[in-house]
Design a protein around this motif. Structure first.
Motif, PDB file in Angstrom:
ATOM      1  N   ASN A  32      45.646  64.953 120.732  1.00 26.92           N
ATOM      2  CA  ASN A  32      46.632  64.902 121.715  1.00 26.92           C
ATOM      3  C   ASN A  32      46.270  64.088 122.903  1.00 26.92           C
ATOM      4  OD1 ASN A  32      48.378  66.213 120.145  1.00 26.92           O
ATOM      5  ND2 ASN A  32      47.542  68.260 121.132  1.00 26.92           N
ATOM      6  N   VAL A  33      44.898  63.372 122.850  1.00 23.61           N
ATOM      7  CA  VAL A  33      44.604  62.352 123.853  1.00 23.61           C
ATOM      8  C   VAL A  33      44.023  61.223 123.266  1.00 23.61           C
ATOM      9  CG1 VAL A  33      42.426  62.166 125.571  1.00 23.61           C
ATOM     10  CG2 VAL A  33      43.105  64.453 125.045  1.00 23.61           C
ATOM     11  N   SER A  34      44.586  60.271 124.269  1.00 27.45           N
ATOM     12  CA  SER A  34      44.292  58.733 123.397  1.00 27.45           C
ATOM     13  C   SER A  34      42.674  58.506 123.689  1.00 27.45           C
ATOM     14  CB  SER A  34      45.060  57.655 124.264  1.00 27.45           C
ATOM     15  OG  SER A  34      44.476  57.751 125.531  1.00 27.45           O
ATOM     16  N   LEU A  35      42.312  57.564 122.662  1.00 23.53           N
ATOM     17  CA  LEU A  35      40.977  57.168 122.716  1.00 23.53           C
ATOM     18  C   LEU A  35      40.522  56.577 123.870  1.00 23.53           C
ATOM     19  CD1 LEU A  35      40.265  56.432 118.797  1.00 23.53           C
ATOM     20  CD2 LEU A  35      39.931  58.689 120.259  1.00 23.53           C
ATOM     21  N   CYS A  36      41.498  55.730 124.640  1.00 27.34           N
ATOM     22  CA  CYS A  36      41.150  54.892 125.751  1.00 27.34           C
ATOM     23  C   CYS A  36      40.919  55.935 126.821  1.00 27.34           C
ATOM     24  CB  CYS A  36      42.123  53.863 126.065  1.00 27.34           C
ATOM     25  SG  CYS A  36      43.837  54.503 126.540  1.00 27.34           S
ATOM     26  N   GLY A  37      41.671  57.156 126.863  1.00 29.69           N
ATOM     27  CA  GLY A  37      41.423  58.065 127.830  1.00 29.69           C
ATOM     28  C   GLY A  37      42.629  57.972 128.994  1.00 29.69           C
ATOM     29  N   LEU A  38      43.581  57.077 128.720  1.00 29.27           N
ATOM     30  CA  LEU A  38      44.531  57.046 129.665  1.00 29.27           C
ATOM     31  C   LEU A  38      45.912  57.950 129.389  1.00 29.27           C
ATOM     32  CD1 LEU A  38      44.600  53.034 130.017  1.00 29.27           C
ATOM     33  CD2 LEU A  38      43.599  54.790 131.617  1.00 29.27           C
ATOM     34  N   HIS A  39      45.895  58.665 128.387  1.00 26.66           N
ATOM     35  CA  HIS A  39      47.325  59.209 127.881  1.00 26.66           C
ATOM     36  C   HIS A  39      46.653  60.571 127.314  1.00 26.66           C
ATOM     37  CE1 HIS A  39      49.591  55.460 129.350  1.00 26.66           C
ATOM     38  NE2 HIS A  39      48.703  54.942 128.362  1.00 26.66           N
ATOM     39  N   SER A  40      47.653  61.400 127.467  1.00 23.49           N
ATOM     40  CA  SER A  40      47.817  62.707 126.594  1.00 23.49           C
ATOM     41  C   SER A  40      48.991  63.149 126.542  1.00 23.49           C
ATOM     42  CB  SER A  40      46.871  63.611 127.406  1.00 23.49           C
ATOM     43  OG  SER A  40      47.553  64.233 128.391  1.00 23.49           O
ATOM     44  N   GLN A  41      49.319  63.513 125.381  1.00 26.42           N
ATOM     45  CA  GLN A  41      50.742  64.098 124.718  1.00 26.42           C
ATOM     46  C   GLN A  41      50.501  64.876 123.491  1.00 26.42           C
ATOM     47  OE1 GLN A  41      52.541  60.203 124.813  1.00 26.42           O
ATOM     48  NE2 GLN A  41      52.612  60.267 122.379  1.00 26.42           N
ATOM     49  N   GLN A  42      51.884  65.784 123.271  1.00 28.74           N
ATOM     50  CA  GLN A  42      51.789  66.476 122.318  1.00 28.74           C
ATOM     51  C   GLN A  42      52.170  65.784 121.010  1.00 28.74           C
ATOM     52  OE1 GLN A  42      50.893  69.578 121.784  1.00 28.74           O
ATOM     53  NE2 GLN A  42      49.974  69.368 123.723  1.00 28.74           N
ATOM     54  N   THR A  43      51.278  64.955 120.371  1.00 29.76           N
ATOM     55  CA  THR A  43      51.537  63.984 119.115  1.00 29.76           C
ATOM     56  C   THR A  43      52.508  64.755 118.034  1.00 29.76           C
ATOM     57  OG1 THR A  43      49.336  64.362 118.201  1.00 29.76           O
ATOM     58  CG2 THR A  43      49.638  62.591 119.534  1.00 29.76           C
ATOM     59  N   ASP A  44      52.159  65.870 117.790  1.00 26.57           N
ATOM     60  CA  ASP A  44      53.091  66.441 116.616  1.00 26.57           C
ATOM     61  C   ASP A  44      54.360  66.873 116.933  1.00 26.57           C
ATOM     62  OD1 ASP A  44      52.395  68.508 118.417  1.00 26.57           O
ATOM     63  OD2 ASP A  44      51.663  69.872 116.766  1.00 26.57           O
ATOM     64  N   GLU A  45      55.007  66.709 118.138  1.00 27.80           N
ATOM     65  CA  GLU A  45      56.218  66.852 118.843  1.00 27.80           C
ATOM     66  C   GLU A  45      57.119  65.709 118.563  1.00 27.80           C
ATOM     67  OE1 GLU A  45      56.833  68.389 122.539  1.00 27.80           O
ATOM     68  OE2 GLU A  45      55.192  69.953 122.078  1.00 27.80           O
TER      69      GLU A  45
END
Length: 73
Positions: A32-45
């Motif tokens: 749930n965290v982007s590899l660039c470190g800029l975003h986080s979100q519930q990807t399974d939703e």
């Protein structure tokens, strides 16, 4: 550790739901965290991911920092 490519989602105050920006690049999310470190979100939703093969074919659609971390140039 599953990697998911999704655009970042933002809360829309006027529409009352999550949305993407029209020019948003796809980011590689792990846990749930982007590899660039800029975003986080519930990807399974959200069912808006693309396959990594599509990112390899069209890297201009993705975040450059995520591409570099994954090893796609």
């Amino acid at each position: 550790m599953k990697r998911v490519w999704q655009p970042p989602l933002f809360k829309s105050e006027t529409k009352g739901h999550d949305r993407t920006s029209s020019g948003a690049k796809y980011h590689a999310f792990v846990n749930n965290v982007s590899l660039c470190g800029l975003h986080s979100q519930q990807t399974d939703e959200f069912d808006i991911e693309v396959f990594e093969l599509q990112i390899v074919a069209m890297p201009e659609l993705a975040c450059k920092k995520c591409l570099k971390k994954v090893g796609i140039k």
